[in-house]
Scaffold this active site. Structure first.
Site, PDB file in Angstrom:
ATOM      1  N   LYS A   1      14.809  -0.972   5.989  1.00 21.33           N
ATOM      2  CA  LYS A   1      13.677  -1.281   5.095  1.00 21.33           C
ATOM      3  C   LYS A   1      13.722  -2.756   4.685  1.00 21.33           C
ATOM      4  O   LYS A   1      12.716  -3.466   4.762  1.00 21.33           O
ATOM      5  CB  LYS A   1      13.761  -0.405   3.837  1.00 21.33           C
ATOM      6  CG  LYS A   1      12.886  -0.894   2.696  1.00 21.33           C
ATOM      7  CD  LYS A   1      13.042  -0.049   1.451  1.00 21.33           C
ATOM      8  CE  LYS A   1      14.227  -0.401   0.582  1.00 21.33           C
ATOM      9  NZ  LYS A   1      14.026  -1.466  -0.415  1.00 21.33           N
ATOM     10  N   ASN A   2      14.895  -3.215   4.243  1.00 20.24           N
ATOM     11  CA  ASN A   2      14.981  -4.561   3.678  1.00 20.24           C
ATOM     12  C   ASN A   2      14.911  -5.669   4.727  1.00 20.24           C
ATOM     13  O   ASN A   2      14.892  -6.853   4.381  1.00 20.24           O
ATOM     14  CB  ASN A   2      16.237  -4.695   2.815  1.00 20.24           C
ATOM     15  CG  ASN A   2      16.103  -3.886   1.535  1.00 20.24           C
ATOM     16  OD1 ASN A   2      15.016  -3.411   1.198  1.00 20.24           O
ATOM     17  ND2 ASN A   2      17.213  -3.706   0.820  1.00 20.24           N
TER      18      ASN A   2
ATOM     19  N   CYS B   1      11.332  -3.772 -13.454  1.00 23.80           N
ATOM     20  CA  CYS B   1      12.030  -2.978 -12.436  1.00 23.80           C
ATOM     21  C   CYS B   1      13.131  -2.202 -13.139  1.00 23.80           C
ATOM     22  O   CYS B   1      13.758  -2.716 -14.068  1.00 23.80           O
ATOM     23  CB  CYS B   1      12.617  -3.934 -11.404  1.00 23.80           C
ATOM     24  SG  CYS B   1      13.665  -3.137 -10.196  1.00 23.80           S
TER      25      CYS B   1
ATOM     26  N   ARG C   1      14.935  -8.957 -12.682  1.00 17.73           N
ATOM     27  CA  ARG C   1      14.624  -9.477 -11.352  1.00 17.73           C
ATOM     28  C   ARG C   1      13.535 -10.565 -11.316  1.00 17.73           C
ATOM     29  O   ARG C   1      12.495 -10.397 -10.687  1.00 17.73           O
ATOM     30  CB  ARG C   1      14.263  -8.317 -10.408  1.00 17.73           C
ATOM     31  CG  ARG C   1      15.354  -7.276 -10.343  1.00 17.73           C
ATOM     32  CD  ARG C   1      15.033  -6.138  -9.419  1.00 17.73           C
ATOM     33  NE  ARG C   1      15.114  -6.517  -8.014  1.00 17.73           N
ATOM     34  CZ  ARG C   1      14.851  -5.669  -7.019  1.00 17.73           C
ATOM     35  NH1 ARG C   1      14.473  -4.437  -7.295  1.00 17.73           N
ATOM     36  NH2 ARG C   1      14.954  -6.061  -5.777  1.00 17.73           N
ATOM     37  N   PRO C   2      13.798 -11.706 -11.962  1.00 17.38           N
ATOM     38  CA  PRO C   2      12.817 -12.802 -11.915  1.00 17.38           C
ATOM     39  C   PRO C   2      12.764 -13.464 -10.533  1.00 17.38           C
ATOM     40  O   PRO C   2      13.610 -13.188  -9.676  1.00 17.38           O
ATOM     41  CB  PRO C   2      13.343 -13.782 -12.965  1.00 17.38           C
ATOM     42  CG  PRO C   2      14.800 -13.499 -13.062  1.00 17.38           C
ATOM     43  CD  PRO C   2      15.004 -12.052 -12.720  1.00 17.38           C
TER      44      PRO C   2
ATOM     45  N   ASP D   1      23.696  -2.132  -3.050  1.00 22.51           N
ATOM     46  CA  ASP D   1      22.877  -0.992  -2.618  1.00 22.51           C
ATOM     47  C   ASP D   1      23.706   0.223  -2.203  1.00 22.51           C
ATOM     48  O   ASP D   1      23.153   1.283  -1.902  1.00 22.51           O
ATOM     49  CB  ASP D   1      21.932  -1.412  -1.478  1.00 22.51           C
ATOM     50  CG  ASP D   1      20.855  -2.368  -1.957  1.00 22.51           C
ATOM     51  OD1 ASP D   1      20.649  -2.472  -3.180  1.00 22.51           O
ATOM     52  OD2 ASP D   1      20.226  -3.029  -1.112  1.00 22.51           O
TER      53      ASP D   1
ATOM     54  N   ARG E   1      10.849   5.839  -0.704  1.00 23.79           N
ATOM     55  CA  ARG E   1      10.621   4.404  -0.523  1.00 23.79           C
ATOM     56  C   ARG E   1      11.591   3.815   0.491  1.00 23.79           C
ATOM     57  O   ARG E   1      11.300   2.783   1.091  1.00 23.79           O
ATOM     58  CB  ARG E   1      10.807   3.661  -1.852  1.00 23.79           C
ATOM     59  CG  ARG E   1       9.764   4.017  -2.873  1.00 23.79           C
ATOM     60  CD  ARG E   1       9.919   3.189  -4.108  1.00 23.79           C
ATOM     61  NE  ARG E   1       9.777   1.762  -3.799  1.00 23.79           N
ATOM     62  CZ  ARG E   1       9.608   0.820  -4.709  1.00 23.79           C
ATOM     63  NH1 ARG E   1       9.571   1.148  -5.988  1.00 23.79           N
ATOM     64  NH2 ARG E   1       9.492  -0.437  -4.370  1.00 23.79           N
TER      65      ARG E   1
HETATM   66  N1  EPU Z   1      17.502 -13.406  -9.272  1.00 22.31           N
HETATM   67  C1  EPU Z   1      17.104 -14.275 -10.263  1.00 22.31           C
HETATM   68  N2  EPU Z   1      16.119 -15.175  -9.975  1.00 22.31           N
HETATM   69  C2  EPU Z   1      15.518 -15.235  -8.752  1.00 22.31           C
HETATM   70  C3  EPU Z   1      15.933 -14.336  -7.739  1.00 22.31           C
HETATM   71  C4  EPU Z   1      16.937 -13.432  -8.026  1.00 22.31           C
HETATM   72  O1  EPU Z   1      17.612 -14.250 -11.384  1.00 22.31           O
HETATM   73  O2  EPU Z   1      14.625 -16.076  -8.577  1.00 22.31           O
HETATM   74  C5  EPU Z   1      18.561 -12.425  -9.580  1.00 22.31           C
HETATM   75  C6  EPU Z   1      18.021 -10.991  -9.568  1.00 22.31           C
HETATM   76  O3  EPU Z   1      17.441 -10.667 -10.813  1.00 22.31           O
HETATM   77  C7  EPU Z   1      19.254 -10.195  -9.248  1.00 22.31           C
HETATM   78  C8  EPU Z   1      20.045 -11.129  -8.320  1.00 22.31           C
HETATM   79  O4  EPU Z   1      19.524 -12.436  -8.539  1.00 22.31           O
HETATM   80  O5  EPU Z   1      19.984  -9.956 -10.413  1.00 22.31           O
HETATM   81  C9  EPU Z   1      19.908 -10.797  -6.839  1.00 22.31           C
HETATM   82  O6  EPU Z   1      18.546 -10.702  -6.490  1.00 22.31           O
HETATM   83  P1  EPU Z   1      17.994 -10.910  -5.016  1.00 22.31           P
HETATM   84  O7  EPU Z   1      16.900 -11.909  -5.064  1.00 22.31           O
HETATM   85  O8  EPU Z   1      19.138 -11.168  -4.097  1.00 22.31           O
HETATM   86  O9  EPU Z   1      17.404  -9.471  -4.695  1.00 22.31           O
HETATM   87  P2  EPU Z   1      16.031  -9.108  -4.036  1.00 22.31           P
HETATM   88  O10 EPU Z   1      15.724 -10.021  -2.928  1.00 22.31           O
HETATM   89  O11 EPU Z   1      15.018  -8.904  -5.094  1.00 22.31           O
HETATM   90  C10 EPU Z   1      17.078  -7.559  -2.200  1.00 22.31           C
HETATM   91  C11 EPU Z   1      16.916  -6.131  -1.779  1.00 22.31           C
HETATM   92  C12 EPU Z   1      17.537  -5.204  -2.814  1.00 22.31           C
HETATM   93  C13 EPU Z   1      19.024  -5.576  -2.931  1.00 22.31           C
HETATM   94  C14 EPU Z   1      19.163  -7.058  -3.307  1.00 22.31           C
HETATM   95  C15 EPU Z   1      20.607  -7.524  -3.368  1.00 22.31           C
HETATM   96  C16 EPU Z   1      14.862  -6.214  -0.511  1.00 22.31           C
HETATM   97  C17 EPU Z   1      13.434  -5.838  -0.390  1.00 22.31           C
HETATM   98  N3  EPU Z   1      15.499  -5.830  -1.618  1.00 22.31           N
HETATM   99  O12 EPU Z   1      16.382  -7.672  -3.444  1.00 22.31           O
HETATM  100  O13 EPU Z   1      17.412  -3.881  -2.317  1.00 22.31           O
HETATM  101  O14 EPU Z   1      19.632  -4.778  -3.909  1.00 22.31           O
HETATM  102  O15 EPU Z   1      18.469  -7.861  -2.338  1.00 22.31           O
HETATM  103  O16 EPU Z   1      21.249  -7.311  -2.167  1.00 22.31           O
HETATM  104  O17 EPU Z   1      15.426  -6.815   0.375  1.00 22.31           O
HETATM  105  C18 EPU Z   1      17.291  -1.552  -2.457  1.00 22.31           C
HETATM  106  O18 EPU Z   1      17.062  -1.536  -1.229  1.00 22.31           O
HETATM  107  O19 EPU Z   1      17.538  -0.501  -3.111  1.00 22.31           O
HETATM  108  C19 EPU Z   1      17.249  -2.814  -3.171  1.00 22.31           C
HETATM  109  C20 EPU Z   1      17.132  -2.906  -4.494  1.00 22.31           C
END
Ligand code: EPU
Length: 420
Positions: free
Chosen positions: A22-23, A118, A123-124, A308, A400
Site C-alpha cells: 500500500k505505502n 489522525c 502528523r503535520p 507499522d 484500508r
Molecule cells: N512529521 C512531522 N512533520 C512533517 C512530516 C512528518 O512532524 O512534515 C512527523 C510525523 O508527524 C511523524 C513522523 O514525522 O511523527 C514520521 O512521519 P512520516 O512523514 O515519516 O510518515 P508518513 O509519510 O505520514 C508513512 C506511512 C505510515 C508509516 C510512516 C512511518 C504511507 C502512506 N504512510 O507515513 O504508514 O507509519 O510513514 O514509517 O506511506 C500505515 O501504513 O499504517 C502507516 C501509518
C-alpha cells in the site's frame, strides 16, 4: 458497519501470497502525474486507500483504468485539467498530500487540502512545504488549503529534513525530478517504499543518485515518460502473517515477498524462538508449537524496527514467556490498541512512549474495536489465540491496508468471518 467474528484457537499453517505494498502504491500513483505518456502499474493491491488516491487523480481530470483482478492500473495523466485536491478526498487519506510535489513540478501550481487529524498522532506536513519553498515555490496556507505556485520551474537546492519523513522525502523527491538543476536532499527516509518510488522515477527517465541511502541527489530533467512498473511487496503485510504464525504456534510461508525488506522484524521473530527460513522471494516462520519468548524493541526509521509492525509484535508479546519493553518513537499516540488488548486480558503498562508487556498464558475473547489500520491487525492476531469468539468492530480500518484479509487468514486455517 462490518465486523469480524473470530473463533480463537486455530493453529495457522500454510502458504499466503503477499500483495503489493500500500505505502508504495500510493506514491507510485502520485508519480504518474509527472509522466508525459501513460504509465501502467502492476501488483497494485485492491485496497480502500488505493481507491481513494485513484479518486484524487480522477478529480484532477486524469484518466485511470483499473483491473482489480489482475492488479493493474493504467494511468494517462495527459487529460489532467485541474490542480485542485479537495478536502472531501484528502481528509479520508493523508497520503493524498503526495500529489502536491508532482503537480507543482509539472504544472507550476497546486491547491491541495491540508490533511486533517489522525488517530495515531498529529502528523503535520511542514517538512514537505519547507522543502518545496526552498526550491522556489511560493506557499500560502489558507482556509485549510495549501496554495503552492512557482514561476517557471522549481529550482534545485540543497536541504536537510529536520526529521526523517517518508512522505516528505517522497513528495520532494518527485518534485525535484523535474526541477531546474540539482537538488541534494539530506536526512532522507530510506524505507523500501521510498526506494520503490525512486526506482520507478529512474525508469521514467529521472536522474537520481544515492537511492537506498539517506542522501538523495536528483539532477532535474525536462520530462519523464510512461513505463510499466510492478509495485514492491508489502513488508508489513508479510510481517503480519508471520506474526500470526508466531502467535498461534504454527508455520506460515509468505510468498511473492522479499526477506531483505524486513530484516529487523525477522531478527525479532528469531529472538522469540521462531525458525525463519527464506529464499529470494519467500519467507517461512515455523514456531513448532512453542510459546514465543517476549522481545523488546524501539520503533525507528528504516532499516531499524518499523512502527507499522509495533502493534502486531506487541500482541505476540501479550502471550509470550516473559516481559518485553516497547518504545514507540515515530508517532506520539500509537498505543490505541493497548486498552482493547487489555480488555482481552493482556497485561500492558504504558508510561509515555514506553509499553511494558508481561505475557499471560492465554487471552480471552471480548468485543473489541479497531482504531487504526495496524491496531486492527493486532486485534485480529489477539483474537486468533483468544479463548472464545471475538467480535471486532470498525474493520473498515483493516480494509484500508490488508488485501482480502479474511480470505488469506481462512486459507491458513483461521476461523474468521465478516458480519454486518
Ligand atoms: N512529521 C512531522 N512533520 C512533517 C512530516 C512528518 O512532524 O512534515 C512527523 C510525523 O508527524 C511523524 C513522523 O514525522 O511523527 C514520521 O512521519 P512520516 O512523514 O515519516 O510518515 P508518513 O509519510 O505520514 C508513512 C506511512 C505510515 C508509516 C510512516 C512511518 C504511507 C502512506 N504512510 O507515513 O504508514 O507509519 O510513514 O514509517 O506511506 C500505515 O501504513 O499504517 C502507516 C501509518
Amino acid at each position: 458497519m462490518d465486523k469480524f467474528r473470530i473463533q480463537g484457537g486455530a493453529c495457522l499453517n500454510g502458504t499466503v501470497r503477499i500483495s503489493g505494498a500500500k505505502n508504495a502504491a500510493l506514491p507510485l500513483l502520485a508519480a504518474t502525474i509527472l509522466a508525459s505518456s501513460p504509465i501502467t502499474l502492476s501488483n497494485v493491491p485492491d485496497l480502500k486507500d488505493v481507491s481513494t488516491l485513484i479518486k484524487v487523480l480522477e478529480s484532477l481530470g486524469i484518466t485511470v483504468q483499473r483491473d482489480k483482478t489482475s492488479g493493474s492500473v493504467h494511468v494517462d495523466a495527459s487529460t489532467l485539467n485541474s490542480r485542485f485536491a479537495p478536502y472531501e478526498l484528502v481528509k479520508t487519506m493523508r497520503a493524498s498530500i503526495l500529489v502536491l510535489g508532482p503537480l507543482l513540478a509539472r504544472y507550476g501550481e497546486a491547491t491541495v487540502s491540508l490533511p486533517g487529524g489522525c488517530a495515531i498522532g498529529s502528523r503535520p506536513v511542514e517538512q514537505h512545504l519547507k522543502a518545496l519553498e526552498a526550491m522556489g515555490a511560493e506557499i500560502r496556507v489558507e482556509n485549510g488549503y495549501v496554495h503552492a505556485k512557482v514561476d517557471g520551474r522549481l529550482k534545485g537546492t540543497r536541504l536537510s529534513f529536520d526529521m526523517v519523513t517518508v512522505g516528505g522525502t517522497e513528495n520532494v523527491l518527485m518534485a525535484a525530478t523535474l526541477a531546474e538543476g540539482t537538488t541534494i536532499l539530506d536526512n532522507c527516509a530510506r524505507e523500501p517504499e521510498v526506494t520503490d518510488l525512486a526506482n520507478l522515477l529512474v525508469k521514467m527517465g529521472a536522474k537520481i543518485e544515492g537511492i537506498d541511502s539517506d542522501q538523495l541527489t536528483i539532477h532535474g530533467v525536462d520530462s519523464l515518460s510512461g513505463v510499466d512498473y510492478s509495485v514492491v511487496a508489502d513488508r508489513i503485510e508479510t510481517g503480519s502473517y508471520l506474526a500470526a504464525a508466531a502467535m498461534t504456534g504454527g508455520c506460515v510461508r509468505t510468498t511473492h515477498t522479499d526477506p531483505r525488506l524486513l530484516e529487523a522484524v525477522l531478527r525479532k521473530f528469531e529472538e522469540m524462538g521462531a525458525t525463519i527460513t527464506s529464499g529470494t522471494d519467500w519467507i517461512e516462520l515455523d514456531m513448532r508449537g512453542k510459546r514465543p519468548k517476549a522481545v523488546s524493541f524501539r520503533t525507528l526509521p528504516h532499516p531499524a524496527f518499523p512502527t507499522d509492525m509495533q502493534a502486531q509484535i506487541m500482541t505476540v508479546n501479550t502471550i509470550a514467556d516473559g516481559t518485553g519493553t516497547i518504545t514507540e518513537t515515530i508517532f506520539e499516540n500509537r498505543y490505541m490498541h493497548v486498552p482493547e488488548l487489555s480488555r482481552m486480558g493482556a497485561k500492558i503498562q504504558v508510561d509515555g512512549h514506553t509499553a511494558i508487556v508481561t505475557g499471560v498464558e492465554t487471552l480471552q475473547a471480548a468485543p473489541v474495536m479497531a482504531t487504526d489500520l495496524r491496531a486492527s491487525m493486532s486485534l485480529v492476531l489477539a483474537a486468533l489465540t483468544a479463548q472464545g469468539e471475538t467480535i471486532l468492530d470498525r474493520i473498515y480500518h483493516i480494509d484500508r491496508g490488508y488485501e482480502h484479509v479474511e480470505e488469506k487468514l481462512r486459507g491458513l486455517g483461521a476461523v474468521i468471518e465478516r458480519v454486518k
